[in-house]
Design a protein around this motif. Structure first.
Motif: not given
Ligand SMILES: Nc1nc2c(ncn2[C@@H]2O[C@H](COP(=O)(O)OP(=O)(O)O)[C@@H](O)[C@H]2O)c(=O)[nH]1
Ligand SMILES: [Mg+2]
Lengths: 138, 323
Positions: B162-166, B255-260, B264-274
Motif C-alpha cells: 500500500r506504500h506503492a503508487e502503482v 494518474l497524472r491526467t486524473n488528479p482527483e 485520493r490515492r495519495a491521501r490514502e497512502r498518507v493515512r496508511h503511513r501515519t
C-alpha cells in the motif's frame, strides 16, 4: 533470543563454482540460528559480491568453495580492503585443503571452516566476529 | 522545519545518490533506531520524486525474475532503478534466507541500480514500518523508479504494497479454484495484472479469466478511468516485459491526467503511513524496557484488576501528554 538476531550474512559461491548444495545448507543453518542471509548463489564474481556487501550493508561474507578458485577469494578480500570494507570479515567453507586454508588466512581471510565443522562453531564464530556484533558490543 | 547539520548532510548525500549512505541508513531503519526520526522527517519532505511501483504475488510466481527484466527495460530507457525486496522471516528463528537478489544478479555491478533485501522480521507493526521508512529513504534519492517487491500473502505484506503508487499483481497460470480465491481478496489492489510463466499451457485461459473478473468488478471500482490490463509474461526470457513497462508508464500518465483519483490515492497512502507510525510508537511503548510502569499495569490487567480498555486509554493519554 536467537544468536544471529539482526546480523546480516552473505552466502555465496565464487567464480565458476556450480556446487550450490553446501551453500544452501549453510544458508538454512544460519537462518535457523536467527541470522539474515542474503543468498547470492552460483557464478558470482568478486565485484558482484563486493557490490552486494555494500548495498546490503552486511556484517560478514561467507564463501562456499568447492572448486579451486582460491585466487578469486583472495581478490575479493583485496577488493573489500580497497573499497573501505575491510571490517567485513570473509569466512570460507567447503573442501579447501589445509595448506590453502593457511595461505588464505595469511592473505586476510578471517577463518576457514574445514569439511565437517559443527554448525555451532560457524554460528559462534560469526556471532563474535561479525561487524554488526562488534558494532553492537562497542 | 529545522534540519540539524548532521541530518542536512545525510539528506544532501542521499540527494546526490550516495549508495553507501543509503545502505547504512536503511540498516538503521531495520534496527528500529529511534534516533533516526528527525532524519526521516527531513527525507520525507525532500523526497517524492521517484515513481514507486509495488510488485506482489504468491511465492514462486516469478516476481524477482520479472523485476530483473523490468530493470533491464528501464535501464535501456535511461532510467535509474532502486529495488526493495522484502522476504518473510522464519516465524521460528526470526532469521531469513533472502533470495531475491539472486534473480537480479545481472544488475549487480550497474551503479545505476540499487538492490536491497529486507527481512520482514515478523514484529508487530515493525516490518511494514521499516519497509515504509526504507522507501522514504529511497524516494529521497535520484532514482527514477523505486520497486518494492513483497510476497502477496499475509497482512504485513499487503500493508507494504500500500506504500506503492502503482501496484503490479503477479499471478501464475492456475486452475479454476485458484481463480476464485484470487477473486476474493486481491482484486482491489492491482493496477496491472501479470500472468507470468506464460509458457504454461493454462496461461491464456488464466489471462481470459482474469480479464473477465476485472470487467465484472469494474462497476465497483471507484476509479472508472482505468481498467487494469492483464499481461502475459515469461520472465526468464523477458517476453511481455516491454509491454508491462509501457503499461506501468501508462498508469502513471493516467494518474497524472486524473488528479482527483491521484490525490485520493495519495491521501490514502498518507493515512496508511501515519497509522503505521502511530502503531509503531504504541508498540514500542507497550514493549519498552524503560516502561516499568507499563509492565505493572499489564500485570494488573492480567490479574483483572484493570482491563485492556483502560490501559489503552491511559497509554494514549501518556503518549500525547509526553512531549
Ligand atoms: N517456466 C517459467 N519459470 C519461471 C518464469 N519466471 C520465473 N520462473 C521460475 O520460477 C521460480 C521462482 O522465481 P522468482 O523470480 O524467484 O519468484 P518470486 O518468489 O515470485 O520472486 C524460479 O525458479 C524461476 O526460474 C517463467 O516465465 N516461466
Ligand atoms: Mg522474490
Amino acid at each position: 533470543m536467537l544468536k544471529g538476531k539482526g546480523i546480516k550474512v552473505i552466502v555465496s559461491m565464487i567464480g565458476l563454482d556450480g556446487h550450490t548444495t553446501g551453500g544452501e545448507i549453510v544458508a538454512r543453518v544460519l537462518r535457523d540460528a536467527g541470522f539474515e542471509v542474503i543468498y547470492l548463489g552460483a557464478t558470482q564474481t568478486p565485484e558482484m559480491i563486493l557490490q552486494a556487501a555494500i548495498q546490503e550493508d552486511v556484517d560478514v561474507i561467507g564463501i562456499s568453495s568447492h572448486a579451486s578458485n582460491y585466487l578469486q577469494i583472495e581478490y575479493l578480500v583485496e577488493l573489500l580492503r580497497k573499497n573501505g570494507m575491510a571490517d567485513v570479515p570473509v569466512i570460507c567453507g567447503g573442501n579447501i585443503p589445509k595448506h590453502v586454508a593457511n595461505q588464505l588466512k595469511g592473505r586476510g581471510v578471517a577463518e576457514v571452516f574445514p569439511p565437517g565443522s559443527p554448525s555451532s562453531d560457524i554460528v559462534g564464530y560469526i556471532v563474535e566476529n561479525a561487524r554488526g556484533a562488534r558494532r553492537r558490543s562497542a | 522545519m529545522d534540519v540539524n547539520g548532521e541530518d542536512g548532510a545525510v539528506v544532501g548525500a542521499l540527494g546526490s545518490g550516495d549508495i553507501r549512505t543509503c545502505a547504512r541508513i536503511i540498516s538503521r531503519v531495520e534496527r528500529g533506531d529511534p534516533g533516526i526520526v528527525s532524519l526521516l522527517r527531513a527525507l520525507y519532505r525532500a523526497g517524492g520524486c521517484s515513481r514507486v511501483v509495488g510488485v506482489t504475488g504468491p511465492p514462486g510466481a516469478g516476481k524477482s525474475s520479472l523485476v530483473s527484466q523490468l530493470i533491464r527495460v528501464w535501464r535501456k530507457r535511461g532510467l535509474n532503478v532502486a529495488v526493495l525486496a522484502v522476504d518473510p522471516s522464519s516465524p521460528f528463528s526470526g532469521g531469513a534466507v533472502l533470495g531475491d537478489r539472486l534473480r537480479m544478479a545481472e544488475h549487480s555491478c550497474d551503479d545505476r541500480v540499487f538492490i536491497r533485501s529486507m527481512a520482514s522480521r515478523g514484529q508487530l507493526g515493525g516490518l511494514t514500518k521499516a519497509a515504509g521508512d526504507a522507501l522514504t529513504v529511497l524516494d529521497a534519492m535520484p532514482w527514477d523508479m523505486v520497486v518494492v517487491e513483497t510476497v502477496g500473502v499475509g497482512q504485513n505484506e499487503t500493508d507494504i504494497i500500500r506504500h506503492a503508487e502503482v501496484v503490479v499483481l503477479v499471478q501464475t497460470p492456475m486452475g479454476g479454484d485458484d481463480i476464485q480465491a484470487a477473486k476474493a481478496g486481491i482484486n482491489e489492489i492491482g493496477d496491472i495484472y501479470v500472468v507470468n510463466k506464460g509458457d504454461h499451457p493454462e496461461a491464456n485461459r488464466t489471462c481470459r479469466q482474469l480479464r473477465d473478473m476485472i470487467t465484472l468488478g469494474q462497476h465497483l471500482n471507484p476509479d472508472s478511468s482505468w481498467t487494469p490490463p492483464v499481461i502475459k509474461t515469461q520472465s526468464l526470457l523477458g517476453e511481455g516485459v516491454e509491454e508491462l513497462a509501457d503499461q506501468i508508464e501508462c498508469r502513471f500518465e493516467n494518474l497524472r491526467t486524473n488528479p482527483e483519483v491521484a490525490s485520493r490515492r495519495a491521501r490514502e497512502r498518507v493515512r496508511h503511513r501515519t497509522a503505521e507510525i502511530i502503531r509503531d510508537m504504541l508498540d514500542r511503548r507497550l514493549r519498552s524496557e524503560d516502561g516499568q510502569l507499563v509492565e505493572t499495569v499489564i500485570d494488573s490487567v492480567v490479574a483483572r484488576e484493570s482491563d485492556p480498555y483502560a490501559l489503552a486509554e491511559s497509554l494514549l493519554a501518556t503518549m500525547t501528554s509526553r512531549v
